[in-house]
Design a protein around this motif. Structure first.
Motif, PDB file in Angstrom:
ATOM      1  N   UNK A  98     -30.797 -30.153 -55.988  1.00  0.00           N
ATOM      2  CA  UNK A  98     -29.410 -30.125 -56.453  1.00  0.00           C
ATOM      3  C   UNK A  98     -29.171 -28.908 -57.330  1.00  0.00           C
ATOM      4  N   UNK A  99     -27.923 -28.580 -57.632  1.00  0.00           N
ATOM      5  CA  UNK A  99     -27.655 -27.395 -58.451  1.00  0.00           C
ATOM      6  C   UNK A  99     -28.307 -27.442 -59.826  1.00  0.00           C
ATOM      7  N   UNK A 100     -28.497 -28.646 -60.387  1.00  0.00           N
ATOM      8  CA  UNK A 100     -29.050 -28.755 -61.741  1.00  0.00           C
ATOM      9  C   UNK A 100     -30.426 -29.405 -61.786  1.00  0.00           C
ATOM     10  N   UNK A 101     -31.091 -29.545 -60.634  1.00  0.00           N
ATOM     11  CA  UNK A 101     -32.427 -30.129 -60.605  1.00  0.00           C
ATOM     12  C   UNK A 101     -33.028 -29.918 -59.224  1.00  0.00           C
ATOM     13  N   UNK A 102     -34.359 -29.990 -59.141  1.00  0.00           N
ATOM     14  CA  UNK A 102     -34.995 -29.762 -57.838  1.00  0.00           C
ATOM     15  C   UNK A 102     -36.302 -30.540 -57.727  1.00  0.00           C
ATOM     16  N   UNK A 103     -36.581 -30.965 -56.481  1.00  0.00           N
ATOM     17  CA  UNK A 103     -37.866 -31.537 -56.155  1.00  0.00           C
ATOM     18  C   UNK A 103     -38.178 -32.865 -56.822  1.00  0.00           C
ATOM     19  N   UNK A 104     -39.477 -33.043 -57.098  1.00  0.00           N
ATOM     20  CA  UNK A 104     -39.941 -34.303 -57.669  1.00  0.00           C
ATOM     21  C   UNK A 104     -39.347 -34.563 -59.051  1.00  0.00           C
ATOM     22  N   UNK A 105     -38.944 -33.512 -59.740  1.00  0.00           N
ATOM     23  CA  UNK A 105     -38.306 -33.692 -61.048  1.00  0.00           C
ATOM     24  C   UNK A 105     -37.020 -34.501 -60.925  1.00  0.00           C
ATOM     25  N   UNK A 106     -36.278 -34.266 -59.863  1.00  0.00           N
ATOM     26  CA  UNK A 106     -35.061 -35.060 -59.614  1.00  0.00           C
ATOM     27  C   UNK A 106     -35.411 -36.531 -59.428  1.00  0.00           C
ATOM     28  N   UNK A 107     -36.453 -36.776 -58.657  1.00  0.00           N
ATOM     29  CA  UNK A 107     -36.865 -38.159 -58.389  1.00  0.00           C
ATOM     30  C   UNK A 107     -37.273 -38.850 -59.690  1.00  0.00           C
ATOM     31  N   UNK A 108     -38.065 -38.163 -60.504  1.00  0.00           N
ATOM     32  CA  UNK A 108     -38.526 -38.767 -61.763  1.00  0.00           C
ATOM     33  C   UNK A 108     -37.367 -39.085 -62.694  1.00  0.00           C
ATOM     34  N   UNK A 109     -36.396 -38.192 -62.768  1.00  0.00           N
ATOM     35  CA  UNK A 109     -35.242 -38.422 -63.639  1.00  0.00           C
ATOM     36  C   UNK A 109     -34.421 -39.615 -63.156  1.00  0.00           C
ATOM     37  N   UNK A 110     -34.203 -39.693 -61.864  1.00  0.00           N
ATOM     38  CA  UNK A 110     -33.458 -40.816 -61.300  1.00  0.00           C
ATOM     39  C   UNK A 110     -34.206 -42.125 -61.522  1.00  0.00           C
ATOM     40  N   UNK A 111     -35.522 -42.114 -61.310  1.00  0.00           N
ATOM     41  CA  UNK A 111     -36.297 -43.338 -61.472  1.00  0.00           C
ATOM     42  C   UNK A 111     -36.297 -43.809 -62.924  1.00  0.00           C
ATOM     43  N   UNK A 112     -36.366 -42.871 -63.871  1.00  0.00           N
ATOM     44  CA  UNK A 112     -36.323 -43.269 -65.291  1.00  0.00           C
ATOM     45  C   UNK A 112     -34.969 -43.882 -65.639  1.00  0.00           C
ATOM     46  N   UNK A 113     -33.917 -43.364 -65.012  1.00  0.00           N
ATOM     47  CA  UNK A 113     -32.573 -43.861 -65.311  1.00  0.00           C
ATOM     48  C   UNK A 113     -32.309 -45.217 -64.675  1.00  0.00           C
ATOM     49  N   UNK A 114     -33.058 -45.577 -63.618  1.00  0.00           N
ATOM     50  CA  UNK A 114     -32.806 -46.833 -62.884  1.00  0.00           C
ATOM     51  C   UNK A 114     -34.124 -47.397 -62.373  1.00  0.00           C
ATOM     52  N   UNK A 115     -34.956 -47.913 -63.263  1.00  0.00           N
ATOM     53  CA  UNK A 115     -36.298 -48.374 -62.868  1.00  0.00           C
ATOM     54  C   UNK A 115     -36.312 -49.491 -61.837  1.00  0.00           C
ATOM     55  N   UNK A 116     -35.225 -50.258 -61.727  1.00  0.00           N
ATOM     56  CA  UNK A 116     -35.211 -51.407 -60.824  1.00  0.00           C
ATOM     57  C   UNK A 116     -34.264 -51.252 -59.644  1.00  0.00           C
ATOM     58  N   UNK A 117     -33.757 -50.048 -59.405  1.00  0.00           N
ATOM     59  CA  UNK A 117     -32.798 -49.814 -58.324  1.00  0.00           C
ATOM     60  C   UNK A 117     -33.467 -49.040 -57.187  1.00  0.00           C
ATOM     61  N   UNK A 118     -33.289 -49.465 -55.933  1.00  0.00           N
ATOM     62  CA  UNK A 118     -33.897 -48.744 -54.807  1.00  0.00           C
ATOM     63  C   UNK A 118     -33.425 -47.294 -54.724  1.00  0.00           C
ATOM     64  N   UNK A 119     -34.343 -46.412 -54.356  1.00  0.00           N
ATOM     65  CA  UNK A 119     -34.048 -44.984 -54.271  1.00  0.00           C
ATOM     66  C   UNK A 119     -34.556 -44.427 -52.947  1.00  0.00           C
ATOM     67  N   UNK A 120     -33.626 -43.872 -52.151  1.00  0.00           N
ATOM     68  CA  UNK A 120     -33.976 -43.194 -50.900  1.00  0.00           C
ATOM     69  C   UNK A 120     -33.773 -41.694 -51.109  1.00  0.00           C
ATOM     70  N   UNK A 121     -34.812 -40.913 -50.847  1.00  0.00           N
ATOM     71  CA  UNK A 121     -34.701 -39.462 -50.929  1.00  0.00           C
ATOM     72  C   UNK A 121     -34.450 -38.915 -49.529  1.00  0.00           C
ATOM     73  N   UNK A 122     -33.392 -38.120 -49.406  1.00  0.00           N
ATOM     74  CA  UNK A 122     -32.977 -37.546 -48.126  1.00  0.00           C
ATOM     75  C   UNK A 122     -33.048 -36.024 -48.272  1.00  0.00           C
TER      76      UNK A 122
END
Length: 303
Positions: A98-122
């Motif tokens: 994304x414009x303000x994040x990239x790669x696995x760092x994006x995934x980690x940030x999203x997971x920290x913000x929503x530990x119990x919500x399903x996440x699909x990476x496309x």
């Protein structure tokens, strides 16, 4: 047609698409109270995607999937995190770059913000190492944009939501396993991914605490939650049987052994049968066939 090449869908995403009820349909559970009457429960999908064309396409397809989904779209990680600070999101579908994040760092940030919500990476990256890094960072699924068709995006969201629920209940469960297999078996063939099916048969006692199916289910549910992993899917096959779809990058038999060991130390173990069948890349088959093999191989657990 993959999403990497939107083609004619770009100008009219999802228009006219109306999915009819299918025998393969998986019930979506989001942890909320089911709606009554004819009102359908709607799952909210947060789509995090910079490409406006692709976002219109994916959002349109999901919105018109028989009224099952509400889609909210943001183009930056910061906006996604702001939205996730409020409740109401059932699943996140995100591009990691994304414009303000990239790669696995994006995934980690999203997971920290929503530990119990399903996440699909496309992602546009068709790279096994990148996919594994995303999964280790917290993604529930990693899919390559150019291989994800218009039809399969709806199935993928349905199945990930069903997996998050952990139990796919009701008569369509066998078909749900078949649909999951169509997604997972190619991964097992292409990569070092292990897939297997565990059959659990329930045999109520003539009387006492375990005289009914509900009593048995209640007794083993805690053991199942503790033994299985987040990525494993449990389906109820009719009134007296469960099936578990196991997925791992390592040995599957360990999960089976742990479950059997735990049940054998409980009184309920005498009323449970367990069977396992693993997928062999040298002998291609279907998940439905694996389920049949596991059922045939099932044996009683002795407490």
């Amino acid at each position: 047609m993959g999403f990497g090449d939107p083609g004619p869908w770009t100008s009219s995403p999802g228009r006219g698409r109306r999915e009819h009820p299918s025998p393969r349909a998986v019930g979506l559970g989001t942890g909320r109270t089911p709606c009554t009457g004819t009102q359908r429960e709607v799952a909210t999908v947060l789509l995090v995607e910079e490409d406006a064309r692709l976002a219109r396409l994916v959002g349109g397809v999901l919105r018109e999937a028989d009224g099952e989904f509400r889609v909210e779209h943001v183009a930056r990680l910061g906006r996604a995190l702001t939205r996730l600070a409020r409740p109401g999101v059932d699943l996140v579908l995100a591009d990691p770059d994304l414009p303000d994040s990239a790669g696995a760092g994006t995934v980690r940030m999203l997971r920290r913000a929503m530990p119990d919500t399903p996440l699909i990476i496309m992602s546009a990256a068709d790279d096994v190492a990148v996919a594994l890094e995303a999964v280790r960072a917290g993604a529930d699924e990693y899919v390559v944009k150019r291989t994800l068709s218009v039809e399969s995006v709806v199935w993928l969201v349905r199945l990930v939501l069903a997996r998050h629920r952990r139990v796919v209940d009701g008569p369509p469960a066998g078909k749900a396993f078949d649909a999951l297999g169509r997604h997972l078996i190619p991964l097992a063939d292409r990569f070092d991914v292990h897939v297997g099916v565990l059959f659990v048969g329930l045999e109520p006692a003539p009387g006492g605490e375990f005289a009914g199916i509900d009593g048995l289910l209640g007794a083993i549910s805690g053991v199942v939650r503790e033994t299985l992993r987040r990525c494993d899917v449990v389906a109820r096959l009719g009134p007296s049987a469960l099936a578990v779809l196991l997925v791992s990058d390592g040995r599957l038999a360990g999960s089976v052994d742990r479950l059997e060991d735990c049940l054998s130390r409980m009184a309920v173990g005498a009323h449970v049968r367990i069977g396992f069948a693993g997928y062999d890349r040298g002998s291609p088959t279907t998940v439905d066939h694996l389920l049949q093999q596991a059922r045939v191989a099932s044996h009683r657990i002795h407490a």
